[in-house]
Design a protein around this motif. Structure first.
Motif, PDB file in Angstrom:
ATOM      1  N   PRO A 436      40.642  44.691  31.161  1.00  0.00           N
ATOM      2  CA  PRO A 436      39.852  45.841  31.586  1.00  0.00           C
ATOM      3  C   PRO A 436      38.355  45.514  31.491  1.00  0.00           C
ATOM      4  O   PRO A 436      37.917  44.841  30.559  1.00  0.00           O
ATOM      5  N   THR A 437      37.573  45.989  32.470  1.00  0.00           N
ATOM      6  CA  THR A 437      36.136  45.710  32.508  1.00  0.00           C
ATOM      7  C   THR A 437      35.383  46.973  32.917  1.00  0.00           C
ATOM      8  O   THR A 437      35.820  47.716  33.811  1.00  0.00           O
ATOM      9  N   LEU A 438      34.261  47.204  32.268  1.00  0.00           N
ATOM     10  CA  LEU A 438      33.369  48.312  32.623  1.00  0.00           C
ATOM     11  C   LEU A 438      32.078  47.734  33.166  1.00  0.00           C
ATOM     12  O   LEU A 438      31.435  46.905  32.515  1.00  0.00           O
ATOM     13  N   PHE A 439      31.694  48.168  34.382  1.00  0.00           N
ATOM     14  CA  PHE A 439      30.440  47.775  35.008  1.00  0.00           C
ATOM     15  C   PHE A 439      29.479  48.960  34.986  1.00  0.00           C
ATOM     16  O   PHE A 439      29.875  50.080  35.328  1.00  0.00           O
ATOM     17  N   THR A 440      28.237  48.710  34.614  1.00  0.00           N
ATOM     18  CA  THR A 440      27.229  49.777  34.656  1.00  0.00           C
ATOM     19  C   THR A 440      25.956  49.257  35.309  1.00  0.00           C
ATOM     20  O   THR A 440      25.680  48.051  35.300  1.00  0.00           O
ATOM     21  N   GLN A 441      25.184  50.190  35.865  1.00  0.00           N
ATOM     22  CA  GLN A 441      23.847  49.878  36.379  1.00  0.00           C
ATOM     23  C   GLN A 441      22.917  51.022  36.034  1.00  0.00           C
ATOM     24  O   GLN A 441      23.269  52.193  36.229  1.00  0.00           O
ATOM     25  N   ASN A 442      21.733  50.688  35.526  1.00  0.00           N
ATOM     26  CA  ASN A 442      20.700  51.669  35.214  1.00  0.00           C
ATOM     27  C   ASN A 442      19.398  51.226  35.832  1.00  0.00           C
ATOM     28  O   ASN A 442      18.950  50.090  35.598  1.00  0.00           O
ATOM     29  N   THR A 456      40.580  47.378  36.323  1.00  0.00           N
ATOM     30  CA  THR A 456      41.726  46.784  35.651  1.00  0.00           C
ATOM     31  C   THR A 456      42.111  45.514  36.392  1.00  0.00           C
ATOM     32  O   THR A 456      42.361  45.553  37.605  1.00  0.00           O
ATOM     33  N   ASN A 457      42.157  44.418  35.685  1.00  0.00           N
ATOM     34  CA  ASN A 457      42.565  43.125  36.245  1.00  0.00           C
ATOM     35  C   ASN A 457      43.881  42.702  35.617  1.00  0.00           C
ATOM     36  O   ASN A 457      44.041  42.749  34.390  1.00  0.00           O
ATOM     37  N   LEU A 458      44.811  42.287  36.458  1.00  0.00           N
ATOM     38  CA  LEU A 458      46.069  41.743  35.974  1.00  0.00           C
ATOM     39  C   LEU A 458      46.383  40.496  36.782  1.00  0.00           C
ATOM     40  O   LEU A 458      46.248  40.496  38.009  1.00  0.00           O
ATOM     41  N   ALA A 459      46.771  39.426  36.108  1.00  0.00           N
ATOM     42  CA  ALA A 459      47.123  38.189  36.802  1.00  0.00           C
ATOM     43  C   ALA A 459      48.378  37.593  36.173  1.00  0.00           C
ATOM     44  O   ALA A 459      48.497  37.525  34.946  1.00  0.00           O
ATOM     45  N   VAL A 460      49.294  37.179  37.026  1.00  0.00           N
ATOM     46  CA  VAL A 460      50.516  36.507  36.592  1.00  0.00           C
ATOM     47  C   VAL A 460      50.517  35.108  37.194  1.00  0.00           C
ATOM     48  O   VAL A 460      50.334  34.943  38.405  1.00  0.00           O
ATOM     49  N   LEU A 461      50.703  34.106  36.348  1.00  0.00           N
ATOM     50  CA  LEU A 461      50.725  32.711  36.784  1.00  0.00           C
ATOM     51  C   LEU A 461      52.123  32.151  36.550  1.00  0.00           C
ATOM     52  O   LEU A 461      52.713  32.343  35.475  1.00  0.00           O
TER      53      LEU A 461
END
Length: 555
Positions: A436-442, A456-461
């Motif tokens: 999970p990642t949170l991006f912000t800009q101010n 939300t990022n999910l990767a299966v290798l």
């Protein structure tokens, strides 16, 4: 008389020698890698075994190596010391040099091998192997493993160009060691962002909000937003010359070119027209892995780049700007019991000069840190980490932050990334990563342009060909080999928390990654990748097909 004859026969060397040979036989150094006796045992039991073995004061190389292997499993920093004792106890055996080199390359080091030390022991092993001149199967296996270890050690460097001679084996005979390498990385991508950026939704949102401010904060039309959610075709190539010599820091000189089609809105008052952005960069770098155990391992890298860019200046796509960029990267790691803790830090400083009539100057600063805790202890559902030669497969728990501040005249724009995640490596033939990642800009002084998004990022290798199943160079297979072949299935979902929601999307894809290498004097590693993604901006009812290709020699 018969009794006397019998005693003489029993005591004669001709009779006793075969008996001794059959009872002991030649020592197989690979027996020290067999730790099946402790498989399933907890750390406390393994440490107890180590203490018991040390109490018996082992002197032979095989026993000392077994101690080192068990210490490695518990994260004991004395493992290196006992590998070295095994080497001294059997000074002509190349396999013990190999075992220590593998340990320093694959398990020690802060995100990078302890390069000079690992290189030294590989070549010491190669020298001893050449001196043996034996054709026994165990010796041939050692030779192939040493060569495979050297391929893995130099895999980031690319093609060896120049060599220096060292380690004389006999009169007129020596071993060549590479010291100058050439690498090249080439990529093409049709994506929603540049190849080195991941914040496409924040980028689109930022463009839309800034365009709205030029219209007294009036929202853009649906058609304008649809046009802004665009794909960007990127072509990138970079070339590097790297120099390594014994324990000295590695030096690097490099050049790169990139062109991104439709990368920037030409005039934000008309946000449906775009122009290309291109850049040329060249620079130098220096890096070094440092062994500071029993405290920690470190890796340091510093670089300077001179960058010429075209297409980033508003309403003037033919105008250049010049960037002086300084970068510093550091990594620190140490074992915590059998596990490994890693901290990475990066600092980037840019001085930007626009080649306009006013020749205005501005700056940009990026600070990033990541902490990763790698669980290497025995876990029932995962493969044994310490039996691997090329990759540490355990459970990685990680988190980090990136702070990016860029000035535009008197206004500062601050972008922050916050992420956590877990990677489960070695679930049979699979790896699973979630992040999970949170991006912000101010934007300083203009809250209307502030925004934030959650991803939300999910990767299966899936490992089609597993590198760990081939610890040595294959016999009779030529000079070109496949190290691994992976199928990757990525999934991404973006939602807006603050700011406009039009660019929310989901993305699914499939990729094929391969690593290949050559052997002989020009040991070189190649990476190839092809990827397809489908992205849907569901609020805009817009779909896009994305493609990516890459081929690199070194990396």
């Amino acid at each position: 008389m018969r009794i006397l004859v019998a005693m003489l026969i029993l005591l004669s060397p001709a009779y006793a020698s075969p008996q001794a040979s059959n009872s002991k036989g030649p020592v197989n150094p690979y027996e020290c890698l067999d730790t099946s006796a402790v498989r399933g045992e907890g750390l406390k039991a393994i440490r107890t075994r180590v203490r018991d073995m040390l109490d018996r004061n082992p002197q032979d190389a095989l026993s000392l190596c077994k101690v080192a292997e068990l210490m490695k499993k518990t994260g004991d920093s004395r493992a290196r010391e006992y590998y070295e004792k095994a080497i001294r106890a059997a000074p002509g055996e190349p396999a013990y040099e190999l075992f220590l080199a593998d340990y320093l390359r694959n398990f020690r080091g802060a995100r990078h091998p302890l390069f000079p030390e690992a290189e030294h022991h590989y070549y010491e092993g190669l020298r001893k192997f050449n001196e043996l001149g034996s054709k026994q199967a165990v010796d041939e296996e050692t030779g192939r493993r040493i060569e495979r270890g050297l391929v893995a050690l130099y895999q980031e460097d690319g093609l060896p160009v120049l060599h220096w001679k060292s380690n004389p084996v006999s009169a007129g005979d020596s071993i060549e060691r590479p010291f100058m390498f050439f690498s090249t990385i080439n990529r093409y991508a049709q994506s929603t962002t540049d190849v080195d950026r991941i914040d496409d939704v924040r980028g689109f949102t930022s463009e839309a909000l800034f365009s709205s401010t030029l219209r007294a904060n009036q929202p853009l039309s649906r058609l304008e937003l649809e046009r802004m959610a665009r794909t960007k075709a990127t072509v990138e190539t970079s070339s590097h010359f790297r120099f390594r010599y014994k324990g000295a820091p590695a030096l690097e000189a490099f050049y790169g070119f990139r062109n991104v089609r439709d990368a920037k809105i030409t005039d934000f008052s008309n946000p449906t027209e775009f122009n290309d952005v291109s850049l040329h960069e060249y620079g130098v770098a220096v890096e070094r892995s440092i062994n500071l155990y029993p405290y920690f391992d470190t890796f340091l890298r510093g670089s300077f780049k001179r960058i010429k860019r075209e297409g980033l200046i508003d309403r003037s796509p033919q105008t250049n700007d010049h960037v002086d960029q300084f970068e510093f990267h550091a990594a620190v790691s140490r074992f915590v019991g059998p596990d490994k803790a890693n901290f990475e830090f990066a600092y980037v400083r840019q001085g930007i000069e626009e080649q306009t009539q006013t020749r205005s100057r501005r700056d940009r600063e990026i600070i990033a840190g990541t902490f990763t805790y790698q669980l290497f202890r025995p876990i029932a559902v995962l493969q044994s980490v310490y039996e691997n030669r090329f990759e540490t497969r355990g459970i990685d728990l990680f988190g980090g932050i990136l702070h990016d501040r860029e000035s535009f005249g008197p206004v500062d724009v601050k972008r922050d990334d916050y992420f956590v995640g877990a990677a489960f490596k070695g679930l049979g033939a699979f790896d699973v990563t979630v992040q999970p990642t949170l991006f912000t800009q101010n934007v300083e002084g203009d809250a209307f342009q502030n925004s934030s998004q959650y991803r939300t990022n999910l990767a299966v290798l899936y490992r089609v060909i597993d590198e760990e199943k081939h610890p040595a160079i294959p016999e009779g297979g030529g000079i070109f080999h496949t190290a691994f072949l992976h199928l990757v299935f990525p999934f991404k979902h973006d939602v807006a928390i603050d700011g406009i929601k039009d660019f929310e999307n989901y993305r699914v894809g499939v990729g094929l990654d391969g690593k290949f290498f050559t052997t002989g004097a020009r040991k070189t590693t190649f990476l190839a990748s092809v990827r397809y993604d489908f992205i849907r901006f569901h609020r805009l009812d817009k779909n896009r097909n994305l493609l990516g290709f890459s081929l690199s020699m070194g990396f």
